[in-house]
Write an enzyme that holds these catalytic residues in place. Sequence first.
Site, PDB file in Angstrom:
ATOM      1  N   SER A  25       0.793  -1.235   0.000  1.00  0.00           N
ATOM      2  CA  SER A  25       0.000   0.000   0.000  1.00  0.00           C
ATOM      3  C   SER A  25       0.822   1.281   0.000  1.00  0.00           C
ATOM      4  O   SER A  25       0.252   2.369  -0.140  1.00  0.00           O
ATOM      5  CB  SER A  25      -0.960   0.013   1.186  1.00  0.00           C
ATOM      6  OG  SER A  25      -2.030  -0.870   0.945  1.00  0.00           O
ATOM      7  N   VAL A  26       2.123   1.190   0.122  1.00  0.00           N
ATOM      8  CA  VAL A  26       2.945   2.378  -0.112  1.00  0.00           C
ATOM      9  C   VAL A  26       2.653   2.924  -1.510  1.00  0.00           C
ATOM     10  O   VAL A  26       2.746   4.129  -1.763  1.00  0.00           O
ATOM     11  CB  VAL A  26       4.442   2.045   0.053  1.00  0.00           C
ATOM     12  CG1 VAL A  26       5.314   3.202  -0.394  1.00  0.00           C
ATOM     13  CG2 VAL A  26       4.744   1.705   1.521  1.00  0.00           C
TER      14      VAL A  26
END
Length: 396
Positions: free
Chosen positions: A70-71
């Site tokens: 999810s970065v």
Amino acid sequence: MDVHGTVAEGFEPVREAFAENFTRRGERGAGLAVYRDGHRVAHLWAGSRDIDGTPGTAPWEAGTAQIVRSVTKGVAAAALLLLHQRGELDLDAPVGAYWPEFKAAGKDRTRVWHLLAHRAGVPVLDRPLTLAEAADPDLGAAAVAVQAPVWEPGTDHGYHAHTYSWLIGELVRRITGRPVDRWIAEELAGPVGADLWLGLPEAERGRVGRVGPVEPPETAGGLRMRPKRAVAEAYADADSLTRRAFAAISPPPDENDPAYRAAVLPASTGVATADGLARFYAALIGEVDGGTRLFTPGTMELARAERSAGPDRVLVVTTRFGLGYMLHSAASPLLSPGSFGHPGRGGALAFADPESGIAFGYVTNGFGTSVTADPRAQALVRAVRSALGRTAAALG
């Protein structure tokens, strides 16, 4: 454990914390980069690219990249914010003004900024997609367009773990005529000189390490750190928004599968080096090495202005979001209250802190259980904070 790389004077605590992650927190292979005022002050790497950690096999190198889960959301958010900065997108406009099909099932009043702040009400799909379906931008966009919201858009927030991919990707495609992976390569990563990719090119596969689970670290009493009961129960309940949000792609993809790494999913399949992430965030808040800056000061303030705060209907903890970025909170501690960025489930973390001029990127191949606050990443953030205190003291 041999730690490679350099740190600037005053940032020695960062090297110490990075080494301790291997001896105390189960790290197997990782990279870290920190920029200050657009210049790199730390670049460290150690361990193995193979999750089994066999000594001497596939050592982690300066240019080793890793899938960062999810970065990726923070990178994708910059696409919409830059389009707004250039006058091509109105954040307050209805999504349907750009994507008419999205108005279905009561979503006609959903605003563009609702997507970025996790307020759109569509964190789940009634029919989950297979990886092959999810990777098809037409099928993914169609699925989320017809999905009925589980709360009235704009009235509450909950983490759009996977559906963020099609929400953001389709808007970029509708506005620019380019697929989101190409837009990011041409307008973000390329100008900044950042080693990050959405949809890993075949030519870069050899740089990427294998990933696997790591045990949570032990507490002082010798017990393993575990999620809070409410969080654990939410993940265990097949009918909860939590489980359904993370199961929007089902069965769970193998993150070592080349097909998954090549898939263009702006919520989860970004691949980057630690330096690539830190360099990208440095360009959001200032010039990098005297060159490119991505966000104007006004856009930077938009990115980190709080738009959602309180109990998260998906993550079951209190979260804070700006426009596409997590903000500093007890559940997701960053460097300071002014920081903005994004963690990746399992460990990775990248953020910027405009007040100190810090940009931070950390990647790992040992995926832990945390979604928002991995102990290894948090140890490194504390070390950066300590280093800033030392340098401030040295300056009087």
